[in-house]
Design an enzyme around this catalytic site. Sequence first.
Site, short mmCIF file in Angstrom:
data_model
loop_
_atom_site.label_atom_id
_atom_site.label_comp_id
_atom_site.label_asym_id
_atom_site.label_seq_id
_atom_site.Cartn_x
_atom_site.Cartn_y
_atom_site.Cartn_z
N THR A 58 0.80 -1.23 0.00
CA THR A 58 0.00 0.00 0.00
C THR A 58 0.83 1.27 0.00
O THR A 58 0.28 2.38 -0.04
CB THR A 58 -0.95 0.02 1.22
OG1 THR A 58 -0.16 -0.03 2.42
CG2 THR A 58 -1.91 -1.17 1.19
N GLY A 59 2.15 1.15 0.05
CA GLY A 59 3.00 2.33 0.00
C GLY A 59 2.92 3.02 -1.36
O GLY A 59 2.54 2.43 -2.37
N LYS A 60 3.29 4.30 -1.39
CA LYS A 60 3.17 5.10 -2.60
C LYS A 60 3.98 4.52 -3.76
O LYS A 60 3.50 4.41 -4.89
CB LYS A 60 3.62 6.53 -2.31
CG LYS A 60 3.50 7.47 -3.49
CD LYS A 60 3.90 8.89 -3.09
CE LYS A 60 3.80 9.85 -4.26
NZ LYS A 60 4.21 11.22 -3.87
N GLU A 138 18.28 -0.16 -1.73
CA GLU A 138 19.72 0.06 -1.58
C GLU A 138 20.01 0.35 -0.11
O GLU A 138 19.13 0.74 0.65
CB GLU A 138 20.15 1.25 -2.44
CG GLU A 138 21.66 1.38 -2.58
CD GLU A 138 22.06 2.45 -3.59
OE1 GLU A 138 23.26 2.59 -3.83
OE2 GLU A 138 21.17 3.12 -4.13
N TYR A 201 19.95 -0.77 -18.81
CA TYR A 201 18.92 -0.07 -19.59
C TYR A 201 19.48 0.37 -20.95
O TYR A 201 18.78 0.29 -21.97
CB TYR A 201 18.39 1.16 -18.84
CG TYR A 201 17.92 0.91 -17.44
CD1 TYR A 201 17.42 -0.34 -17.05
CD2 TYR A 201 17.97 1.90 -16.47
CE1 TYR A 201 16.99 -0.58 -15.76
CE2 TYR A 201 17.54 1.68 -15.17
CZ TYR A 201 17.06 0.44 -14.81
OH TYR A 201 16.65 0.21 -13.53
N GLU A 251 31.21 -5.34 -13.79
CA GLU A 251 31.96 -4.17 -13.32
C GLU A 251 33.01 -4.62 -12.31
O GLU A 251 33.05 -5.79 -11.90
CB GLU A 251 31.04 -3.13 -12.70
CG GLU A 251 30.31 -3.59 -11.46
CD GLU A 251 29.31 -2.57 -10.93
OE1 GLU A 251 29.15 -2.50 -9.69
OE2 GLU A 251 28.68 -1.86 -11.73
N HIS A 294 28.54 2.00 -6.46
CA HIS A 294 27.86 0.84 -5.91
C HIS A 294 28.60 0.34 -4.67
O HIS A 294 29.84 0.39 -4.61
CB HIS A 294 27.81 -0.30 -6.93
CG HIS A 294 26.89 -0.03 -8.07
ND1 HIS A 294 27.10 -0.56 -9.33
CD2 HIS A 294 25.77 0.71 -8.17
CE1 HIS A 294 26.14 -0.16 -10.14
NE2 HIS A 294 25.33 0.62 -9.46
#
Length: 700
Positions: A58-60, A138, A201, A251, A294
């Site tokens: 239910t969080g935004k 994160e 992406y 990486e 990262h």
Amino acid sequence: MFIRSLRTCLPPSRRVPHLQCIVQKASFSSRSPLRSYADTVNNLKIGAHTRVIYQGFTGKVATQNAKDSIEWGTQVVGGVKPGTTSEHLGLPVLPTVRAAMEQLKPDATAIYVAAHQAAEAIEEAIEAEIPLICAVAEHIPLHDILRIHSMLETQSKSRLVGANAPGIISPIGKCRIGFQPLPTFAPGHIAIVAKSGTLSYETVASITRAGLGQSLCISMGGDVVAGTSHVDALRVFENDPDTEGIIIVGEVGGRAEEEAAEWIKDYKKRSKNPKPIAAVVGGVQAPPGRMMGHAGAWAAPGELTAAKKRKALESAGVTMVDHPEKFGNVMKTLLNQAGRDVSKIQQSASQNQRRGYHTARRLPTRPALASKKSFPLTAPSQQRHLHIEGERAATLLTKYDPSFPISSTTPPSDGHYISVTVDRSARRPAIYASPTIEPSQLHQRVRRFPYPYREGPSQQDVQAVMEHLQMSTAPPAAKTQAAKLIKTLTTFYKEKECISISASLSVSSEGELQAHDIDISFDDAAFKSTKRQPDIHALRDTSKEVAVEVEAEKEGIVFVKLAADDASHNIGTLVNGAGLAMNTVDALALRGGKCTNFLDTGGKATSQTVKRSFELILRDSRVKVLFVNIFGGLTDCGMIADGIMMAFKDVDMRGCPVVVRLRGTREEVGQRKIAESGLALEAFDGFDEAAKRVVELAGQ
């Protein structure tokens, strides 16, 4: 050991509906010879059949994500909110994950809670035996993740993707579990496994433009310890009938790429017609000992550099690219060389698109998708793992254990090396040991000794470390002290939530053990996310750090100054995403350019952030040209353009030329704003053209 309700189920398939099977009670044991965590790899085969729930439903953020995923075609069946039984988005909300498992029969859960709650949420999902757990947050503390992996290794029902990962998505099966930008993806036949979100992406966009589309995309995530590795993903891709080609995005940090290279060598030997594989590895130019955005982007002793990872993959027959924009054309060439009909693959992908898949490269996105507040779980802060060395580190250890054999002298050349850090492959803490501290030999002679997180190293583990240190002939007192020192280091490591702790060891002329050059790094997430270890993190002295990096951290910008004493470095970079920022620095270096900085605006990128980034970059008098390289996966290119124009109005540009490359979300809006600005900006679509111009300007 956990007592759980077991579901004995067939492996998920993208073509066969999920079958619910008999429920029975059983106990789990890490001693079981039949099943293990490795057996959960097929849980990664998500698709149209996959039933998904949300924790934090239910969080935004979860609400908007679920709406977009449902509209795209994902089979979301409900979610969890502690202590609540209700309805949300027309779907059931249940009070516990166990209740959701029993009533909704999910195949996967998307965990959308903040970092300080995420570990508990993952544990609840493991105990409920959810087959696939995707954790996007994160800054989950490292030692929480190590504890979670100590649970995962005792069972064979649940598979973790993440944490700190965009998630997993099957475009061909219309199933998204994570926050990947949907307009970038198209159903097709190329599988991708990646550490970096933004680099993935860019990769996806290139494959989409080439008309090949994607079958399954798995994000490892950028944390120190990942729930799913490159090899895990490759095992799935190998046997996936929808996958014709494979891409690896790696990486600096860890051994995942090295292990992938070994797996690929074996795969090519045993397969009559292996699927073509291409890859990119970021961080070739990363300075040793620095964390590059990262949490996991740093190399431990004995781990390969990014450059050596590239060579390892090349030697395994993988085609390497220097920038992900090239993957589309490269993969078409490789498919042709492998005897696969590219036109049929493109036709199949096109037919899938006509069946209603959301694939257009420039589709308008919901405002929430690109807003500053849409993805707070992934907005980076500068995770500057607290680093203490020398006398301060020695004082900490002697305060913890007064008998710790500290020496202030320089270690002799015949000293030994010992460290406690993480073995990322074993997903456990480990003792790293070398019989020599000679730099030219340390990398080759260091050996890892992983041990259980909860129990700590056994007496046999300690003895094995001692033997590798070649201390078997040391005086009895020194050997006794060395065994105790190992126990002290591993206990300190756990209790104080270290990332790593290391020392050089020697034996004095009196036969006593001595520890030199103490070096300790602590996990900032333990304090920033959960407020643990406040006394340790109160020791941070920002006056001894690089001022511009500290200032950037306050703005939510990750900044690393490069080659501060080298005037030949003269290209400033502004990039969104740590992996893409590393790759940008690498790719410019291959073209003869030298960068003054690494800068990741990250998921918090706003017009104001971009303006602030300009100010920070231009403080370096070496900068002769500024390169803005943005791929708008989650970042709005129109908003980035606004920030660039704001910077030109409010920042002293010193006559510094600016080259801008904007691709991705609302790229046409950003490009139009730049073109119509009337400012001294040079805008490009392609990376090669932009990079060539940047290097040319830097050389003038």
